[in-house]
Scaffold this motif. Structure first.
Motif, PDB file in Angstrom:
ATOM      1  N   GLN A 199      -4.627  -4.595  -1.305  1.00 40.77           N
ATOM      2  CA  GLN A 199      -4.059  -4.842  -2.757  1.00 40.77           C
ATOM      3  C   GLN A 199      -2.004  -4.541  -2.944  1.00 40.77           C
ATOM      4  O   GLN A 199      -1.956  -3.197  -2.948  1.00 40.77           O
ATOM      5  CB  GLN A 199      -4.548  -3.551  -4.138  1.00 40.77           C
ATOM      6  CG  GLN A 199      -6.287  -3.303  -4.063  1.00 40.77           C
ATOM      7  CD  GLN A 199      -6.927  -2.014  -4.274  1.00 40.77           C
ATOM      8  OE1 GLN A 199      -5.641  -1.330  -4.822  1.00 40.77           O
ATOM      9  NE2 GLN A 199      -7.613  -2.130  -5.786  1.00 40.77           N
ATOM     10  N   ASP A 200      -1.936  -5.020  -4.233  1.00 43.51           N
ATOM     11  CA  ASP A 200      -0.867  -5.698  -4.212  1.00 43.51           C
ATOM     12  C   ASP A 200      -0.283  -3.616  -4.774  1.00 43.51           C
ATOM     13  O   ASP A 200       1.177  -3.857  -4.490  1.00 43.51           O
ATOM     14  CB  ASP A 200      -0.347  -6.121  -5.691  1.00 43.51           C
ATOM     15  CG  ASP A 200      -0.036  -8.193  -5.434  1.00 43.51           C
ATOM     16  OD1 ASP A 200      -0.616  -7.898  -3.883  1.00 43.51           O
ATOM     17  OD2 ASP A 200       0.340  -9.259  -6.252  1.00 43.51           O
ATOM     18  N   ALA A 201      -0.727  -3.018  -5.178  1.00 45.47           N
ATOM     19  CA  ALA A 201      -0.422  -2.652  -5.683  1.00 45.47           C
ATOM     20  C   ALA A 201      -0.274  -0.802  -5.400  1.00 45.47           C
ATOM     21  O   ALA A 201       0.615  -0.544  -5.521  1.00 45.47           O
ATOM     22  CB  ALA A 201      -1.764  -1.686  -7.145  1.00 45.47           C
ATOM     23  N   GLU A 202      -1.190  -1.414  -3.411  1.00 45.41           N
ATOM     24  CA  GLU A 202      -1.033  -0.094  -3.292  1.00 45.41           C
ATOM     25  C   GLU A 202       0.475  -0.765  -2.361  1.00 45.41           C
ATOM     26  O   GLU A 202       1.317   0.319  -1.981  1.00 45.41           O
ATOM     27  CB  GLU A 202      -1.744  -0.656  -1.692  1.00 45.41           C
ATOM     28  CG  GLU A 202      -2.875  -0.317  -2.108  1.00 45.41           C
ATOM     29  CD  GLU A 202      -2.955   1.671  -1.204  1.00 45.41           C
ATOM     30  OE1 GLU A 202      -3.091   2.250  -2.762  1.00 45.41           O
ATOM     31  OE2 GLU A 202      -3.333   1.638  -0.526  1.00 45.41           O
ATOM     32  N   GLU A 214       3.382  -2.231  -3.615  1.00 47.05           N
ATOM     33  CA  GLU A 214       4.180  -1.947  -4.739  1.00 47.05           C
ATOM     34  C   GLU A 214       4.311   0.003  -4.806  1.00 47.05           C
ATOM     35  O   GLU A 214       5.211   0.580  -4.631  1.00 47.05           O
ATOM     36  CB  GLU A 214       3.749  -1.634  -6.249  1.00 47.05           C
ATOM     37  CG  GLU A 214       4.141  -3.354  -6.381  1.00 47.05           C
ATOM     38  CD  GLU A 214       3.227  -4.012  -7.343  1.00 47.05           C
ATOM     39  OE1 GLU A 214       2.574  -3.646  -7.825  1.00 47.05           O
ATOM     40  OE2 GLU A 214       3.501  -5.350  -7.552  1.00 47.05           O
ATOM     41  N   ARG A 215       3.288   1.262  -4.556  1.00 46.25           N
ATOM     42  CA  ARG A 215       3.096   2.400  -4.804  1.00 46.25           C
ATOM     43  C   ARG A 215       4.353   2.645  -3.644  1.00 46.25           C
ATOM     44  O   ARG A 215       4.342   3.855  -3.267  1.00 46.25           O
ATOM     45  CB  ARG A 215       1.136   2.791  -4.621  1.00 46.25           C
ATOM     46  CG  ARG A 215       1.332   4.586  -4.322  1.00 46.25           C
ATOM     47  CD  ARG A 215       0.097   4.469  -4.343  1.00 46.25           C
ATOM     48  NE  ARG A 215      -0.668   4.181  -2.854  1.00 46.25           N
ATOM     49  CZ  ARG A 215      -0.108   4.549  -1.678  1.00 46.25           C
ATOM     50  NH1 ARG A 215       0.516   5.877  -1.549  1.00 46.25           N
ATOM     51  NH2 ARG A 215      -0.870   4.121  -0.592  1.00 46.25           N
ATOM     52  N   VAL A 216       4.026   2.238  -2.220  1.00 50.15           N
ATOM     53  CA  VAL A 216       4.447   2.615  -0.945  1.00 50.15           C
ATOM     54  C   VAL A 216       5.908   2.790  -1.147  1.00 50.15           C
ATOM     55  O   VAL A 216       7.424   3.415  -0.795  1.00 50.15           O
ATOM     56  CB  VAL A 216       3.933   1.706   0.053  1.00 50.15           C
ATOM     57  CG1 VAL A 216       4.869   2.648   1.420  1.00 50.15           C
ATOM     58  CG2 VAL A 216       2.049   2.569   0.357  1.00 50.15           C
ATOM     59  N   ALA A 223       8.115   2.228  -4.435  1.00 53.33           N
ATOM     60  CA  ALA A 223       7.929   3.360  -5.253  1.00 53.33           C
ATOM     61  C   ALA A 223       8.477   4.482  -4.393  1.00 53.33           C
ATOM     62  O   ALA A 223       8.817   5.628  -4.844  1.00 53.33           O
ATOM     63  CB  ALA A 223       6.937   2.989  -6.059  1.00 53.33           C
ATOM     64  N   GLU A 224       7.215   4.829  -3.592  1.00 51.68           N
ATOM     65  CA  GLU A 224       7.644   6.422  -2.948  1.00 51.68           C
ATOM     66  C   GLU A 224       8.667   7.030  -1.892  1.00 51.68           C
ATOM     67  O   GLU A 224       8.692   7.326  -2.178  1.00 51.68           O
ATOM     68  CB  GLU A 224       5.975   6.921  -2.615  1.00 51.68           C
ATOM     69  CG  GLU A 224       4.504   7.075  -3.343  1.00 51.68           C
ATOM     70  CD  GLU A 224       3.542   7.690  -2.674  1.00 51.68           C
ATOM     71  OE1 GLU A 224       3.010   7.617  -3.042  1.00 51.68           O
ATOM     72  OE2 GLU A 224       3.834   7.192  -1.330  1.00 51.68           O
ATOM     73  N   LEU A 231      -3.823   1.456   4.522  1.00 54.64           N
ATOM     74  CA  LEU A 231      -3.385   0.677   2.434  1.00 54.64           C
ATOM     75  C   LEU A 231      -4.870   0.339   2.331  1.00 54.64           C
ATOM     76  O   LEU A 231      -5.473  -0.551   2.916  1.00 54.64           O
ATOM     77  CB  LEU A 231      -2.471  -0.332   2.318  1.00 54.64           C
ATOM     78  CG  LEU A 231      -1.197  -0.103   3.318  1.00 54.64           C
ATOM     79  CD1 LEU A 231      -0.314  -1.209   3.124  1.00 54.64           C
ATOM     80  CD2 LEU A 231      -0.907   1.343   2.123  1.00 54.64           C
ATOM     81  N   ASP A 262     -10.179   1.806   2.966  1.00 51.37           N
ATOM     82  CA  ASP A 262      -8.818   1.738   3.539  1.00 51.37           C
ATOM     83  C   ASP A 262      -8.850   1.169   4.924  1.00 51.37           C
ATOM     84  O   ASP A 262      -9.095   1.724   5.558  1.00 51.37           O
ATOM     85  CB  ASP A 262      -8.607   3.175   4.105  1.00 51.37           C
ATOM     86  CG  ASP A 262      -8.820   4.349   2.248  1.00 51.37           C
ATOM     87  OD1 ASP A 262      -7.971   3.444   1.646  1.00 51.37           O
ATOM     88  OD2 ASP A 262      -9.395   4.983   2.012  1.00 51.37           O
ATOM     89  N   ASP A 283       3.553  -0.225   6.351  1.00 55.35           N
ATOM     90  CA  ASP A 283       3.298  -0.343   5.077  1.00 55.35           C
ATOM     91  C   ASP A 283       3.928  -2.096   4.062  1.00 55.35           C
ATOM     92  O   ASP A 283       3.651  -2.366   2.874  1.00 55.35           O
ATOM     93  CB  ASP A 283       4.835   0.144   4.351  1.00 55.35           C
ATOM     94  CG  ASP A 283       6.553   0.191   4.949  1.00 55.35           C
ATOM     95  OD1 ASP A 283       6.132  -0.987   6.113  1.00 55.35           O
ATOM     96  OD2 ASP A 283       7.192   0.634   4.818  1.00 55.35           O
TER      97      ASP A 283
END
Ligand code: HEC
Ligand code: HEC
Length: 387
Positions: free
Chosen positions: A132-135, A137-139, A141-142, A280, A295, A301
């Motif tokens: 997922q794109d959101a995954e 983006e989350r990493v 950002a983290e 991811l 997962d 990443d």
């Protein structure tokens, strides 16, 4: 240079099992299984002049650079001009062979910077595409929020092909921008079908509905021995589906062995997993059920990291600079025999130490790795080599 798949090479500090790297996902339904078999043939096929090979090319089959879906032995040389502002009239890729009436290959000019890139493994890349794109983006950002020196960035790219009328996996087309680049060593291509079309054209000069125009070449040939677009859309999609349907390479359960379990713990402790993120999550709506909503254990990443001058290749690729590389997915590493983008490292220890350039985002992690005891390093590398 060292070949990636030399069967006589010493195996190095790895556990090599007899399991194949080119097997399909288990329990596919009949339709997908047929697709896999046909795609396998497309991936192995040698293209001939009558099918549109040339005018300039590098190799004649996908498998020649992705043998058994692992790294190499074939490679691509990319180049940057000797003078930074000069133009490369025939593009940045060396194409040493000619066919279809051409007589002038594309060679690097005197003084050009040349970047050698061994064909990376293609297994598990279907799982990379499904994340997922959101995954991602989350990493990213983290990593930014952590405030440390590890700050991967997403390579946002435009769609650079015609639209694929087959929209099972996505519906991108001309004009689409800001897509997450996932494929290629600098994450410059967003999807496997676009990669397939780009590889057909870039490596073999096979035109397709996604990339219908022959590449510029020194002989000025605008069409080869096969008039018009060389292959049908399905050839592009078959090669892409083949990669999508490859199973995750089997691996040894770390819990089955004390040393491996210890190595896995050290991998996390030292910080390898900050970039080589163990899993991811994939899209719930992914059309291949076995890959959907899981997962995926890919150990990347999918972000670009500045690895410093030691690994720099001197080439800019979109927003990826000369020192930037996408975190190499470590899944299936046990099937590789040389490491890093150009295959320069013959052992895992050498590959890890090459992360330690003073400018590299991985320098602190590399220092922590180097500070381990010999036994600890051995366990950590045994774990990496068991993936
Ligand atoms: C001449 C060697 C060569 C041939 C032939 C070749 N590839 Fe590749 N492949 C490469 C290299 C080198 C890269 C990395 C490119 C880069 O990042 O600059 C790559 C990357 C890839 C990737 C992305 C892998 C990743 O980790 O992101 C896929 C998928 C792929 N190739 C599929 C194909 C398919 C399908 C074909 C046949 C149509 C093909 N390749 C033919 C050398 C080759
Ligand atoms: C800052 C992010 C980052 C960290 C931290 C990091 N790596 Fe990497 N790793 C990368 C990148 C990027 C590459 C690709 C470099 C290249 O090809 O030149 C890579 C490549 C590799 C490779 C080669 C894989 C291949 O396919 O050739 C191995 C092995 C590896 N890393 C292991 C490790 C281990 C073990 C650690 C912890 C000690 C670690 N890495 C820490 C980013 C990182």
């Amino acid at each position: 240079m060292a070949l990636a798949c030399d069967p006589t090479a010493a195996p190095g500090p790895m556990l090599v099992g007899p399991d194949p790297s080119d097997a399909p996902i288990a329990d596919l339904d009949d339709a997908w299984r047929e697709r896999f078999t046909a795609g396998d043939a497309a991936f192995e096929a040698n293209y001939r002049v009558a099918q549109g090979l040339g005018p300039v090319y590098i190799r004649t089959s996908c498998a020649s650079c992705h043998k058994d879906d692992a790294k190499g032995p074939g490679f691509v040389n990319k180049m940057a001009p000797a003078q930074p502002d000069a133009m490369l009239p025939w593009g940045d890729t060396v194409r040493p062979y000619t066919a279809a009436g051409a007589s002038t290959p594309i060679e690097p000019e005197q003084g050009a910077v040349v970047s050698t890139r061994v064909g990376p493994a293609v297994f598990a890349r279907g799982y990379l595409e499904a994340v997922q794109d959101a995954e991602i983006e989350r990493v990213a950002a983290e990593q930014a929020a952590a405030g440390g020196i590890i700050r991967g960035h997403i390579h946002r790219v435009a769609w650079r092909s015609q639209a694929n009328p087959d929209a099972r996996f996505h519906g991108y087309g001309p004009g689409d921008e800001g897509l997450i680049g996932r494929f290629g060593l600098k994450a410059s291509i967003p999807t496997l079908d676009e990669f397939s079309a780009a590889a057909l054209l870039g490596d073999m000069s096979i035109t397709s509905p996604l990339r219908p125009d022959e590449l510029p070449n020194p002989d000025g040939i605008t069409d080869d021995m096969r008039a018009g677009v060389d292959v049908e859309l399905d050839v592009v999609n078959l090669a892409a589906d083949y990669v999508r349907l490859l199973g995750l390479p089997a691996r040894i359960d770390p819990d089955s062995d004390e040393g491996l379990a210890h190595g896995q713990a050290l991998f996390d402790e030292v910080g390898c997993g900050d970039c080589h993120v163990p899993t991811l999550h994939t899209r719930p709506d992914w059309p291949i059920a076995a890959v959907a909503d899981i997962d995926a254990p890919i150990y990347t990443d999918l972000l670009l990291h500045d690895m410093g001058d030691a690994l720099a290749d001197g080439l800019q690729d979109g927003d990826a600079g000369p020192r930037d590389w996408r975190t190499a997915p470590l899944i299936g590493l046990r099937h590789l025999r040389s490491y890093l983008h150009d295959g320069r490292a013959a052992s895992l220890d050498e590959a890890v130490r090459a992360h330690g350039d003073p400018q590299s985002e991985a320098r602190e992690v590399t220092a922590a790795y180097e500070a381990l005891s010999d036994d600890e390093r051995e366990d950590l590398l045994a774990f990496v080599g068991s993936l």
